[in-house]
Design an enzyme around this catalytic site. Structure first.
Site, PDB file in Angstrom:
ATOM      1  N   ARG A 110      28.436  51.387  46.310  1.00  0.00           N
ATOM      2  CA  ARG A 110      28.718  51.589  45.798  1.00  0.00           C
ATOM      3  C   ARG A 110      27.192  50.932  45.084  1.00  0.00           C
ATOM      4  NH1 ARG A 110      33.585  47.374  43.670  1.00  0.00           N
ATOM      5  NH2 ARG A 110      32.225  45.153  44.453  1.00  0.00           N
ATOM      6  N   ASN A 148      28.798  47.803  36.311  1.00  0.00           N
ATOM      7  CA  ASN A 148      29.673  46.637  37.434  1.00  0.00           C
ATOM      8  C   ASN A 148      28.682  46.177  37.972  1.00  0.00           C
ATOM      9  OD1 ASN A 148      31.709  46.330  38.022  1.00  0.00           O
ATOM     10  ND2 ASN A 148      31.844  45.944  39.309  1.00  0.00           N
ATOM     11  N   GLU A 149      28.452  44.656  37.673  1.00  0.00           N
ATOM     12  CA  GLU A 149      27.998  43.680  38.666  1.00  0.00           C
ATOM     13  C   GLU A 149      26.215  44.469  38.784  1.00  0.00           C
ATOM     14  OE1 GLU A 149      30.279  42.906  41.617  1.00  0.00           O
ATOM     15  OE2 GLU A 149      30.795  41.422  40.446  1.00  0.00           O
ATOM     16  N   CYS A 154      15.623  50.488  44.250  1.00  0.00           N
ATOM     17  CA  CYS A 154      15.201  51.472  44.672  1.00  0.00           C
ATOM     18  C   CYS A 154      13.304  51.581  45.239  1.00  0.00           C
ATOM     19  CB  CYS A 154      15.890  52.491  43.799  1.00  0.00           C
ATOM     20  SG  CYS A 154      14.995  53.691  44.910  1.00  0.00           S
ATOM     21  N   GLU A 304      35.770  38.770  36.017  1.00  0.00           N
ATOM     22  CA  GLU A 304      37.065  38.324  36.945  1.00  0.00           C
ATOM     23  C   GLU A 304      36.929  37.647  37.762  1.00  0.00           C
ATOM     24  OE1 GLU A 304      35.274  41.582  39.998  1.00  0.00           O
ATOM     25  OE2 GLU A 304      34.173  42.945  38.599  1.00  0.00           O
ATOM     26  N   TRP A 312      36.780  39.458  50.723  1.00  0.00           N
ATOM     27  CA  TRP A 312      35.091  39.208  50.969  1.00  0.00           C
ATOM     28  C   TRP A 312      34.933  38.437  51.871  1.00  0.00           C
ATOM     29  CZ3 TRP A 312      31.983  36.910  48.330  1.00  0.00           C
ATOM     30  CH2 TRP A 312      32.588  36.975  46.622  1.00  0.00           C
ATOM     31  N   GLU A 352      39.578  46.902  49.564  1.00  0.00           N
ATOM     32  CA  GLU A 352      40.034  45.962  48.552  1.00  0.00           C
ATOM     33  C   GLU A 352      40.859  45.703  48.847  1.00  0.00           C
ATOM     34  OE1 GLU A 352      37.747  46.021  45.134  1.00  0.00           O
ATOM     35  OE2 GLU A 352      35.663  44.975  46.005  1.00  0.00           O
ATOM     36  N   PHE A 354      43.343  44.068  50.419  1.00  0.00           N
ATOM     37  CA  PHE A 354      44.114  42.825  50.616  1.00  0.00           C
ATOM     38  C   PHE A 354      43.403  41.872  49.872  1.00  0.00           C
ATOM     39  CE2 PHE A 354      44.270  44.366  55.593  1.00  0.00           C
ATOM     40  CZ  PHE A 354      45.576  44.558  55.522  1.00  0.00           C
ATOM     41  N   HIS A 355      42.581  42.089  48.846  1.00  0.00           N
ATOM     42  CA  HIS A 355      42.153  41.127  47.627  1.00  0.00           C
ATOM     43  C   HIS A 355      42.953  41.059  47.193  1.00  0.00           C
ATOM     44  CE1 HIS A 355      39.524  40.265  44.526  1.00  0.00           C
ATOM     45  NE2 HIS A 355      38.612  39.876  45.335  1.00  0.00           N
TER      46      HIS A 355
HETATM   47  C1  GAL Z   1      33.444  41.742  42.185  1.00  0.00           C
HETATM   48  C2  GAL Z   1      33.451  43.386  41.708  1.00  0.00           C
HETATM   49  C3  GAL Z   1      34.742  43.943  41.461  1.00  0.00           C
HETATM   50  C4  GAL Z   1      35.406  43.521  43.293  1.00  0.00           C
HETATM   51  C5  GAL Z   1      35.392  42.129  43.450  1.00  0.00           C
HETATM   52  C6  GAL Z   1      36.371  41.868  44.622  1.00  0.00           C
HETATM   53  O1  GAL Z   1      32.385  41.444  43.032  1.00  0.00           O
HETATM   54  O2  GAL Z   1      32.669  43.638  39.859  1.00  0.00           O
HETATM   55  O3  GAL Z   1      34.881  45.550  41.156  1.00  0.00           O
HETATM   56  O4  GAL Z   1      34.886  44.290  44.075  1.00  0.00           O
HETATM   57  O5  GAL Z   1      34.150  42.005  43.381  1.00  0.00           O
HETATM   58  O6  GAL Z   1      36.284  40.652  44.474  1.00  0.00           O
END
Ligand code: GAL
Length: 670
Positions: A110, A148-149, A154, A304, A312, A352, A354-355
């Site tokens: 992404r 998103n973030e 580029c 978030e 991660w 993700e 296991f997040h």
């Molecule tokens: C953020 C991201 C989310 C998700 C999350 C996982 O950085 O915006 O989409 O990936 O991390 O911790």
């Protein structure tokens, strides 16, 4: 935003569950049980919303939003630009990002697109506008969450052309650019704007002015992309507020440049709790909350956070019971109007899976995490009258992104670590242990209205900061600046004629040489008895500035080396104000003592008890009330004593005991 009370929810990815309606139904039931009143939709939904070019499928989203709304759940609607469908990059490879080494990325991941590409911009415009036409006035929608973030850069031919244009607008003539970047160094003079290319480790990386301008360009280009998405939303007929979710200590963009585009600031918070002392992590997060809040100086969103472990980070340690509450309410204490999670329901597959999530693969409400999420929901309901209240700060720290870019690229005086963040945190800690709210400002902001301003390592001067500092002190302000300040100008050329540039009279001194110390080296500053008591000595490391004073008075003097006896800290009176200069990288307790002394002098301390290490105190206020948050990030319980004060308990134990990971909230009539 129309929500009353705090927003509680987070990222929800129903597009991964469209073939299991029973799960979608359950989700709503679970959300309600956990007091969740909001979900963020559409972040990564492009391929479901537009499975083929020009073929839009919004029915599923409409049905979902209607159903959520029927159940009292609002929506933050995201634009899908952070991850695009495969058909788009297959049909138009120009949308793919090109790396610094000029290799083109393949489809995948992404944030992997070119912000300049007209094709990408057109594609996102179309879908954003349609989303706005369809949902922009739906009563469920609270606000827009753009992309998103955002991040990354580029180096494709389109971006190169845009960079050249940007430079031409900035410098007008190539001679001006050559001068601004000092290109005669190593014979790198440009003959025309066409010759300039973005920096690359394979090519030009030694012209600091180029590197700095490229970082500025990347920010501007990204901000322009956000404005473009905002325009699509507005053209679609929606006037709802927009936000972008920012990241922890992110150096890739100057977030201050987005503050005129967004209506609400928000960020994603993933601290590594339990990795080091909790209070250290808490301080680090607190700084980030204050940084984000200070962007618009109004309540922000915690967009978030993880309800338990992430997946991660190098180790996915579970959040110990209680951390979820204290960490969620920490955001509220620092001025957030929401607690939001990534994610509501855990994905079954892909990276993700296991997040941590509110609803895990097991899928029941009887999990430890679900119960804690529900408890946080109840706490937010209890505190709902605080939503929308402001954070008032009378002290500020200058922390400028562009100055940091330049300082980190400077090559010398200490390539193995400037300890800039540590220095910032030492100042911040000194102020926070007094229960002071702190604004974090960049150089474009005004300093008026603050009683006390700190500027650790303000290396690059821009936006007439020297004039603002001069006026601020002249008008009676107290300004504290350290070594390695006012060294270069906006394009990273060293100031001639002495530093700190244009402020030598304000501080009553000139910095003559900066000694960089090896890690093992130490010096110390001994009190002259004028400011700190005579027996005080503070250790310093990494940097020792050697100064020549004119009108400044020494408050500390070096105790060793060839500059023994020279000032290590000074004070100078300039018109109605006071300017302190810190010559060396002193230990934390120096800043604790300094902040306490100055805050007392300025009558800034209003917390009725001493705040020990690991206890965090904040205030928020509305028109009629002040709210006081006391949070415990240490093992031992803390006992709040409010006897004889006007504070009344809103949340917490009547006994005043605040145990580990607990939060007590008091309030007082204004
Ligand atoms: C953020 C991201 C989310 C998700 C999350 C996982 O950085 O915006 O989409 O990936 O991390 O911790």
């Amino acid at each position: 935003m129309r929500q009353r009370g705090f927003i509680y929810g987070g990222d929800y990815n129903p597009e991964q569950w469209l073939d299991t309606p029973e799960i979608l139904k359950k989700d709503i039931e679970y959300m309600k049980a956990a007091h969740i009143n909001e979900v963020t939709l559409g972040v990564f939904s492009w391929s479901v919303l537009e499975p083929q070019e020009g073929v839009y499928h919004f029915e599923w989203l409409k049905q979902l939003i209607d159903n959520l709304w029927k159940n009292g759940i609002s929506v933050m609607l995201s634009t899908p630009s952070a991850a695009r469908p495969k058909w788009l990059s297959d049909a138009y490879p120009e949308v793919l990002r090109v790396n610094e080494d000029r290799t083109k990325n393949l489809f995948g991941g992404r944030h992997n697109h070119c912000y300049t590409s007209p094709i990408y911009r057109e594609a996102i415009y179309k879908i954003d506008r349609k989303l706005s036409e369809e949902f922009g006035n739906h009563p469920a929608i609270l606000n827009w969450h753009i992309s998103n973030e955002l991040g990354g850069e580029c180096h494709c031919p389109l971006c190169q052309a845009a960079f050249k244009k940007w430079l031409k607008e900035k410098y007008q003539t190539i001679d001006a650019l050559n001068k601004a970047w000092n290109t005669t160094f190593w014979s790198h003079t440009y003959l025309s704007f066409d010759q300039v290319e973005s920096p690359s480790t394979k090519g030009e990386k030694m012209l600091h002015g180029l590197n700095l301008d490229w970082e500025r360009f990347v920010t501007d280009q990204t901000a322009d992309f956000v404005s473009w998405e905002k325009k699509a939303i507005e053209d679609g007929g929606s006037k709802l507020p927009v936000t972008i979710n920012m990241m922890y200590d992110f150096r890739g963009l100057n977030y201050h440049k987005f503050k005129d585009i967004i209506d609400i600031a928000s960020w994603d918070n993933y601290p590594t709790w339990h990795k080091e002392a909790e209070e250290k992590t808490a301080l680090d997060v607190a700084f980030q909350h204050d940084f984000i809040r200070s962007l618009l100086k109004k309540p922000f969103l915690l967009m978030e956070s993880s309800p338990t472990a992430t997946n991660w980070q190098s180790v996915s340690k579970l959040r110990r019971p209680g951390i979820l509450s204290v960490s969620s309410l920490q955001a509220i204490a620092h001025g957030a109007d929401s607690v939001q999670y990534f994610q509501i329901r855990q994905s079954r597959g892909a990276s993700e899976k296991f997040h941590g999530a509110v609803i895990d693969h097991y899928g029941g409400m009887d999990t430890r995490v679900f119960k804690e999420v529900t408890a946080v929901g109840s706490e937010l309901i209890k505190l709902s009258e605080i939503a929308g209240s402001e954070t008032k700060a009378r002290v500020a720290i200058l922390h400028d992104c562009e100055s940091r870019w330049a300082m980190e690229d400077s090559q010398g005086p200490r390539n193995k670590g400037l300890h800039y963040e540590d220095t910032l945190k030492k100042v911040y800690h000194g102020l926070r242990r007094l229960g002071l709210n702190v604004d974090i400002l960049d150089m474009e902001e005004e300093l008026d209205g603050y009683d006390l301003v700190f500027a650790p390592m303000l290396y690059l001067f821009r936006s007439q900061i020297e004039t603002k500092i001069r006026n601020y002190v002249a008008e009676g302000g107290t300004f504290v600046m350290t070594y390695w300040s006012g060294i270069v100008n906006e394009t990273d050329l060293c100031h001639l004629g002495g530093t700190p540039h244009d402020l030598m009279d304000v501080f009553g001194l000139r910095s003559t040489e900066l000694d960089a110390l090896y890690d093992k080296d130490e010096n110390s500053g001994k009190s002259t008895g004028v400011f700190f008591s005579e027996d005080k000595t503070y250790t310093c490391k990494y940097f020792c500035d050697l100064i020549k004073t004119s009108t400044a008075k020494p408050l500390l003097t070096y105790e060793s080396d060839f500059y023994k006896g020279l000032p290590a800290m000074t004070v100078n009176t300039y018109e109605k104000g006071t300017a302190y200069y810190i010559c060396a990288d002193f230990e934390g307790c120096f800043y604790d003592d300094l902040c306490e002394k100055l805050a007392k002098e300025k009558n800034l301390i209003h917390i009725p008890f001493a705040i020990p290490e690991g206890i965090s105190v904040n205030t928020r206020e509305n028109d009629t009330k002040v709210f006081l948050f006391i949070q415990n990030f240490r093992e031992e319980a803390f006992v709040v004593t409010m006897h004889g004060t006007k504070w009344k308990l809103l949340m917490g134990a009547e006994t005043g005991i605040v145990s580990q990971y607990e939060t007590a909230v008091y309030w007082m009539e204004k």
